[in-house]
Design an enzyme around this catalytic site. Structure first.
Site, PDB file in Angstrom:
ATOM      1  N   THR A  56      79.535  10.898  50.181  1.00  0.00           N
ATOM      2  CA  THR A  56      79.558  10.525  51.366  1.00  0.00           C
ATOM      3  C   THR A  56      80.892  10.670  51.751  1.00  0.00           C
ATOM      4  O   THR A  56      80.548  10.727  53.502  1.00  0.00           O
ATOM      5  CB  THR A  56      78.929   9.013  51.179  1.00  0.00           C
ATOM      6  OG1 THR A  56      80.295   8.399  50.386  1.00  0.00           O
ATOM      7  CG2 THR A  56      78.272   8.753  50.204  1.00  0.00           C
ATOM      8  N   THR A  57      81.752  11.518  51.283  1.00  0.00           N
ATOM      9  CA  THR A  57      82.993  11.956  52.122  1.00  0.00           C
ATOM     10  C   THR A  57      82.580  13.324  52.190  1.00  0.00           C
ATOM     11  O   THR A  57      82.556  13.852  51.082  1.00  0.00           O
ATOM     12  CB  THR A  57      83.921  11.018  52.351  1.00  0.00           C
ATOM     13  OG1 THR A  57      84.755  11.250  51.197  1.00  0.00           O
ATOM     14  CG2 THR A  57      83.877   9.587  52.176  1.00  0.00           C
ATOM     15  N   GLU A  94      76.807   2.019  52.308  1.00  0.00           N
ATOM     16  CA  GLU A  94      76.778   3.498  52.605  1.00  0.00           C
ATOM     17  C   GLU A  94      75.469   3.530  52.293  1.00  0.00           C
ATOM     18  O   GLU A  94      74.733   3.563  52.977  1.00  0.00           O
ATOM     19  CB  GLU A  94      77.754   4.405  51.459  1.00  0.00           C
ATOM     20  CG  GLU A  94      78.821   4.480  52.012  1.00  0.00           C
ATOM     21  CD  GLU A  94      79.563   5.371  52.094  1.00  0.00           C
ATOM     22  OE1 GLU A  94      79.657   5.695  50.752  1.00  0.00           O
ATOM     23  OE2 GLU A  94      80.136   5.892  53.285  1.00  0.00           O
ATOM     24  N   HIS A 118      91.082   6.918  54.314  1.00  0.00           N
ATOM     25  CA  HIS A 118      89.525   6.082  54.523  1.00  0.00           C
ATOM     26  C   HIS A 118      89.160   5.501  53.806  1.00  0.00           C
ATOM     27  O   HIS A 118      87.687   5.196  54.339  1.00  0.00           O
ATOM     28  CB  HIS A 118      88.517   7.531  54.966  1.00  0.00           C
ATOM     29  CG  HIS A 118      88.649   8.410  53.856  1.00  0.00           C
ATOM     30  ND1 HIS A 118      89.568   9.428  53.320  1.00  0.00           N
ATOM     31  CD2 HIS A 118      87.770   8.289  52.978  1.00  0.00           C
ATOM     32  CE1 HIS A 118      89.384   9.849  52.236  1.00  0.00           C
ATOM     33  NE2 HIS A 118      88.241   9.313  52.078  1.00  0.00           N
ATOM     34  N   HIS A 146      83.668   0.634  50.307  1.00  0.00           N
ATOM     35  CA  HIS A 146      83.299   1.400  52.169  1.00  0.00           C
ATOM     36  C   HIS A 146      83.012  -0.097  52.766  1.00  0.00           C
ATOM     37  O   HIS A 146      82.263  -0.651  51.679  1.00  0.00           O
ATOM     38  CB  HIS A 146      82.307   2.279  52.234  1.00  0.00           C
ATOM     39  CG  HIS A 146      82.327   3.680  51.700  1.00  0.00           C
ATOM     40  ND1 HIS A 146      82.709   5.043  52.073  1.00  0.00           N
ATOM     41  CD2 HIS A 146      82.420   3.958  50.120  1.00  0.00           C
ATOM     42  CE1 HIS A 146      83.150   5.816  51.055  1.00  0.00           C
ATOM     43  NE2 HIS A 146      82.662   4.915  49.795  1.00  0.00           N
ATOM     44  N   HIS A 168      82.778   1.901  44.830  1.00  0.00           N
ATOM     45  CA  HIS A 168      82.307   3.015  44.089  1.00  0.00           C
ATOM     46  C   HIS A 168      83.023   3.556  43.142  1.00  0.00           C
ATOM     47  O   HIS A 168      84.203   3.648  42.914  1.00  0.00           O
ATOM     48  CB  HIS A 168      81.713   4.252  45.009  1.00  0.00           C
ATOM     49  CG  HIS A 168      81.285   3.955  45.942  1.00  0.00           C
ATOM     50  ND1 HIS A 168      81.127   5.253  47.208  1.00  0.00           N
ATOM     51  CD2 HIS A 168      79.963   4.017  46.542  1.00  0.00           C
ATOM     52  CE1 HIS A 168      79.993   4.701  48.378  1.00  0.00           C
ATOM     53  NE2 HIS A 168      79.364   4.127  46.998  1.00  0.00           N
TER      54      HIS A 168
HETATM   55  C1  LIG Z   1      87.578  18.255  46.458  1.00  0.00           C
HETATM   56  C2  LIG Z   1      88.635  16.962  45.955  1.00  0.00           C
HETATM   57  C3  LIG Z   1      87.659  15.228  46.644  1.00  0.00           C
HETATM   58  C4  LIG Z   1      87.838  14.518  46.663  1.00  0.00           C
HETATM   59  C5  LIG Z   1      86.735  13.425  47.726  1.00  0.00           C
HETATM   60  O1  LIG Z   1      86.120  12.711  46.399  1.00  0.00           O
HETATM   61  C6  LIG Z   1      85.355  12.499  46.993  1.00  0.00           C
HETATM   62  C7  LIG Z   1      84.372  11.482  47.698  1.00  0.00           C
HETATM   63  C8  LIG Z   1      83.477  10.705  47.712  1.00  0.00           C
HETATM   64  C9  LIG Z   1      83.061   9.759  46.828  1.00  0.00           C
HETATM   65  S1  LIG Z   1      81.856   8.918  47.346  1.00  0.00           S
HETATM   66  N1  LIG Z   1      81.956   8.202  48.004  1.00  0.00           N
HETATM   67  O2  LIG Z   1      80.961   9.328  47.073  1.00  0.00           O
HETATM   68  O3  LIG Z   1      82.233   8.517  45.717  1.00  0.00           O
HETATM   69  C10 LIG Z   1      84.061   9.997  45.417  1.00  0.00           C
HETATM   70  C11 LIG Z   1      84.894  10.803  45.164  1.00  0.00           C
HETATM   71 ZN   LIG Z   2      82.369   6.216  47.808  1.00  0.00          ZN
END
Ligand SMILES: CCCCCOc1ccc(S(N)(=O)=O)cc1
Ligand SMILES: [Zn+2]
Length: 251
Positions: free
Chosen positions: A193-194, A98, A58, A88, A111
């Site tokens: 945000t995911t 975002e 993604h 993104h 990010h």
């Molecule tokens: C439990 C493992 C989590 C994996 C997911 O990690 C992330 C997901 C989103 C973002 S973001 N778009 O908000 O920067 C940063 C890190």
């Molecule tokens: Zn992100």
């Protein structure tokens, strides 16, 4: 990954009190003088000696192996360690970021993800803590090429499909991905945000965008996601601000 509108079922926190991204209403942001001067935001990154890139289905992500530290500003006395960066973007220049600024969307948003190494032992340990993460948000707008980003954009063709990974034998200094002005930013308490959308992020969104060339943006749009479609519009729309205040470091 299914569309953001479906996330609420599997991740009830999607409708939580501190979700991200948000629309930044510039007139409502409150000037915060104590994030200036001695405790100004500060990055101290070690350049990567080789670059680990992953198409995680993604986004395109660069896994950081060197010690990179973010301190100051809204982060108090804690030291946050750089873990990874990713982006993104939209199917066209008019959308893709975002966070939005008075409703304006940028073409993309970078990010840089950090975790609180003063209080926790790893990213996985910090990711669910309310003061666990700090993410730098950098708006991207079409213009001249960003030379340091060429390390990523020149290799997207080799990372086409979901799950593809590669190590590029070149250096990369994350500092060179930041805008020239890192004093002016908005900051607020939010979330990933995911999915899993954990409410663990202190967001720091720089006011000054960075330029990427049309070719660099096209390279992102040619990636393929975990559903086998062009990886485009991989941004979550803004969530409700609820009882939060956005702070700003500039007048
Ligand atoms: C439990 C493992 C989590 C994996 C997911 O990690 C992330 C997901 C989103 C973002 S973001 N778009 O908000 O920067 C940063 C890190
Ligand atoms: Zn992100």
């Amino acid at each position: 990954m299914k569309r953001p509108s479906t996330w609420g079922k599997d991740f009830p926190i999607a409708n939580g009190e501190r979700q991200s991204p948000i629309d930044i209403v510039t007139s409502a942001a409150e000037y915060d003088s104590d994030v200036q001067g001695s405790n100004a935001l500060s990055t101290n990154y070690t350049p990567e000696s080789e670059v680990k890139l992953v198409n995680n289905g993604h986004s395109i992500m660069c896994q950081i192996t060197k010690k990179g530290v973010l301190t100051g500003g809204p982060l108090g006395k804690d030291e946050y360690r750089l873990e990874q960066f990713h982006l993104h973007w939209g199917a066209e220049d008019g959308r893709g970021s975002e966070h939005t600024v008075d409703g304006k969307m940028y073409a993309s948003e970078l990010h840089l993800v950090h975790w609180n190494a003063s209080k926790y032992s790893s990213f996985a340990d910090a990711v669910q803590k309310p003061d666990g993460l700090a993410v730098l948000g950098i708006f991207i707008t079409p213009g001249v090429a960003c030379n340091q980003f060429k390390v990523i954009s020149d290799n997207c063709g080799k990372l086409k499909t979901s799950g593809a990974e590669m190590t590029v034998d070149t250096t990369l200094d994350p500092t060179l991905l930041l805008p020239s002005n890192t004093s002016d930013y908005w900051t607020y308490l939010g979330s990933l945000t995911t999915p899993p959308l954990f409410e663990s992020v202190t967001w720091i969104v720089f006011k000054e965008p960075v330029e990427y060339s049309k070719e660099q943006l096209l390279a992102l749009r040619n990636l393929v996601d975990s559903d086998g479609n062009h990886m485009q519009d991989n941004y979550r729309p803004p969530a409700a601000l609820k009882q939060r205040k956005v702070k700003k470091t500039f007048t």
